[in-house]
Design an enzyme around this catalytic site. Sequence first.
Site, mmCIF file in Angstrom:
data_model
loop_
_atom_site.group_PDB
_atom_site.id
_atom_site.type_symbol
_atom_site.label_atom_id
_atom_site.label_comp_id
_atom_site.label_asym_id
_atom_site.label_seq_id
_atom_site.Cartn_x
_atom_site.Cartn_y
_atom_site.Cartn_z
ATOM 1 N N CYS A 34 0.327 6.536 15.839
ATOM 2 C CA CYS A 34 -1.014 7.096 15.648
ATOM 3 C C CYS A 34 -1.030 8.476 16.312
ATOM 4 O O CYS A 34 -0.624 8.611 17.467
ATOM 5 C CB CYS A 34 -2.040 6.173 16.306
ATOM 6 S SG CYS A 34 -3.659 6.938 16.467
ATOM 7 N N TYR A 41 0.829 -1.216 0.000
ATOM 8 C CA TYR A 41 0.000 0.000 0.000
ATOM 9 C C TYR A 41 0.865 1.268 0.000
ATOM 10 O O TYR A 41 0.463 2.285 -0.584
ATOM 11 C CB TYR A 41 -1.014 -0.019 1.157
ATOM 12 C CG TYR A 41 -2.063 -1.086 0.910
ATOM 13 C CD1 TYR A 41 -3.137 -0.831 0.064
ATOM 14 C CD2 TYR A 41 -1.926 -2.356 1.453
ATOM 15 C CE1 TYR A 41 -4.066 -1.819 -0.224
ATOM 16 C CE2 TYR A 41 -2.857 -3.359 1.176
ATOM 17 C CZ TYR A 41 -3.921 -3.092 0.336
ATOM 18 O OH TYR A 41 -4.838 -4.066 0.035
ATOM 19 N N ARG A 60 1.587 1.806 -3.586
ATOM 20 C CA ARG A 60 0.437 2.335 -4.330
ATOM 21 C C ARG A 60 0.180 3.796 -3.953
ATOM 22 O O ARG A 60 -0.195 4.606 -4.800
ATOM 23 C CB ARG A 60 -0.810 1.469 -4.068
ATOM 24 C CG ARG A 60 -0.674 0.082 -4.710
ATOM 25 C CD ARG A 60 -1.869 -0.791 -4.441
ATOM 26 N NE ARG A 60 -3.107 -0.255 -4.992
ATOM 27 C CZ ARG A 60 -4.320 -0.670 -4.639
ATOM 28 N NH1 ARG A 60 -4.466 -1.610 -3.727
ATOM 29 N NH2 ARG A 60 -5.391 -0.140 -5.180
ATOM 30 N N HIS A 96 -14.478 1.465 -0.441
ATOM 31 C CA HIS A 96 -13.372 0.554 -0.133
ATOM 32 C C HIS A 96 -12.208 1.271 0.558
ATOM 33 O O HIS A 96 -11.106 0.737 0.612
ATOM 34 C CB HIS A 96 -12.871 -0.144 -1.406
ATOM 35 C CG HIS A 96 -13.844 -1.155 -1.963
ATOM 36 N ND1 HIS A 96 -13.744 -1.697 -3.226
ATOM 37 C CD2 HIS A 96 -14.955 -1.732 -1.406
ATOM 38 C CE1 HIS A 96 -14.745 -2.563 -3.424
ATOM 39 N NE2 HIS A 96 -15.490 -2.584 -2.338
HETATM 40 P P1 OAD Z 1 -11.515 -4.347 -12.287
HETATM 41 O O1 OAD Z 1 -10.059 -4.396 -12.632
HETATM 42 O O2 OAD Z 1 -12.155 -5.600 -11.843
HETATM 43 O O3 OAD Z 1 -12.357 -3.822 -13.541
HETATM 44 C C1 OAD Z 1 -12.021 -2.639 -14.212
HETATM 45 C C2 OAD Z 1 -13.027 -2.438 -15.339
HETATM 46 O O4 OAD Z 1 -12.710 -1.214 -15.962
HETATM 47 C C3 OAD Z 1 -13.007 -3.524 -16.420
HETATM 48 O O5 OAD Z 1 -14.335 -3.946 -16.697
HETATM 49 C C4 OAD Z 1 -12.385 -2.813 -17.613
HETATM 50 O O6 OAD Z 1 -12.918 -3.258 -18.855
HETATM 51 C C5 OAD Z 1 -12.777 -1.379 -17.367
HETATM 52 N N1 OAD Z 1 -11.861 -0.398 -17.978
HETATM 53 C C6 OAD Z 1 -10.518 -0.489 -18.181
HETATM 54 N N2 OAD Z 1 -10.050 0.620 -18.747
HETATM 55 C C7 OAD Z 1 -11.099 1.462 -18.906
HETATM 56 C C8 OAD Z 1 -11.262 2.766 -19.460
HETATM 57 N N3 OAD Z 1 -10.228 3.473 -19.942
HETATM 58 N N4 OAD Z 1 -12.503 3.305 -19.465
HETATM 59 C C9 OAD Z 1 -13.567 2.629 -18.976
HETATM 60 N N5 OAD Z 1 -13.473 1.384 -18.463
HETATM 61 C C10 OAD Z 1 -12.264 0.809 -18.423
HETATM 62 O O7 OAD Z 1 -11.682 -3.174 -11.221
HETATM 63 P P2 OAD Z 1 -12.949 -2.864 -10.278
HETATM 64 O O8 OAD Z 1 -14.212 -3.286 -10.932
HETATM 65 O O9 OAD Z 1 -12.808 -1.469 -9.815
HETATM 66 O O10 OAD Z 1 -11.526 -4.211 -4.205
HETATM 67 O O11 OAD Z 1 -12.652 -3.823 -9.060
HETATM 68 C C11 OAD Z 1 -13.548 -3.823 -7.975
HETATM 69 C C12 OAD Z 1 -12.815 -4.158 -6.707
HETATM 70 O O12 OAD Z 1 -12.063 -5.359 -6.884
HETATM 71 C C13 OAD Z 1 -11.753 -3.146 -6.312
HETATM 72 O O13 OAD Z 1 -12.274 -2.043 -5.613
HETATM 73 C C14 OAD Z 1 -10.841 -3.953 -5.438
HETATM 74 C C15 OAD Z 1 -10.746 -5.183 -6.300
HETATM 75 O O14 OAD Z 1 -10.421 -6.364 -5.675
HETATM 76 C C16 OAD Z 1 -10.835 -4.388 -3.070
HETATM 77 O O15 OAD Z 1 -9.619 -4.369 -3.047
HETATM 78 C C17 OAD Z 1 -11.694 -4.605 -1.859
#
Ligand code: OAD
Length: 233
Positions: free
Chosen positions: A136, A56, A59, A109
């Site tokens: 802290c 982290y 990131r 999140h």
């Molecule tokens: P994902 O990596 O699962 O999905 C990202 C989505 O964004 C995909 O469907 C891509 O097709 C789309 N994408 C990529 N580039 C793009 C662009 N330029 N414009 C529009 N869309 C685009 O990420 P999340 O759905 O955010 O949680 O993942 C959800 C959660 O899973 C995250 O918050 C994290 C992860 O595990 C935790 O860590 C709790």
Amino acid sequence: MAELSRIVILTGAGVSAESGIDTFRAAGGLWEQHRVEDVATPEGFARDPDLVLGFYDMRRAALEKVKPNAAHRALAHLEREFSGELLLVTQNVDDLHERGGSTDVLHMHGELRRALCASCGVRSEPDGPLIDRPQCPACEAKALRPDVVWFGEMPYQMERIYAALTRADLFVSLGTSGAVYPAAGFVQEAKLAGAETLELNLEPSEGSHLFDESRQGPAGTLVPRWVDEVLSV
Ligand code: OAD
């Protein structure tokens, strides 16, 4: 497009992709580079805190090298100009919505720029790496963890989100794969309550068929266009 008075927007990693932040599930994405069980669970943190804090810290440091893109800026413009109620919920832990100008962002999140004290529960904004075990500011314990929600933990402010979903007349899902619950279930929740549903994503997501409308393309192009449509009604 009919006149709208209550909109809920859910964003995911895709909204920040054009800023240069890796998504999670793409080939070469974060979850191919790191095992979820190691870096995004309480058990992984108990097993190897240095690995998790380092992940982290890396990131958080990477945020300094990226900038908000046209999608973040368009959503901030919508917040300023829309006369109805708007709730912007993000699954992202970056701060690009805020740096793009949004002032009310619900980080379900958590947030990379914040730390949570595992001893007293106070949140703070550390100015250095957590791997150095800073104190802290409230209780002085050296027990800071990233203020991010790990698998097996409850996302933040779910009551506020569900309340907004049941009142919304439009739910928009933007740049998310729909692979992680509870966020992946928001579309059905909104639909049951009578909202229109719209997906804006680079490609069809796992749940595309659940939306009334699904538009494909990069967020930096789709979002400004959609915001213009909303504001022109
Ligand atoms: P994902 O990596 O699962 O999905 C990202 C989505 O964004 C995909 O469907 C891509 O097709 C789309 N994408 C990529 N580039 C793009 C662009 N330029 N414009 C529009 N869309 C685009 O990420 P999340 O759905 O955010 O949680 O993942 C959800 C959660 O899973 C995250 O918050 C994290 C992860 O595990 C935790 O860590 C709790």
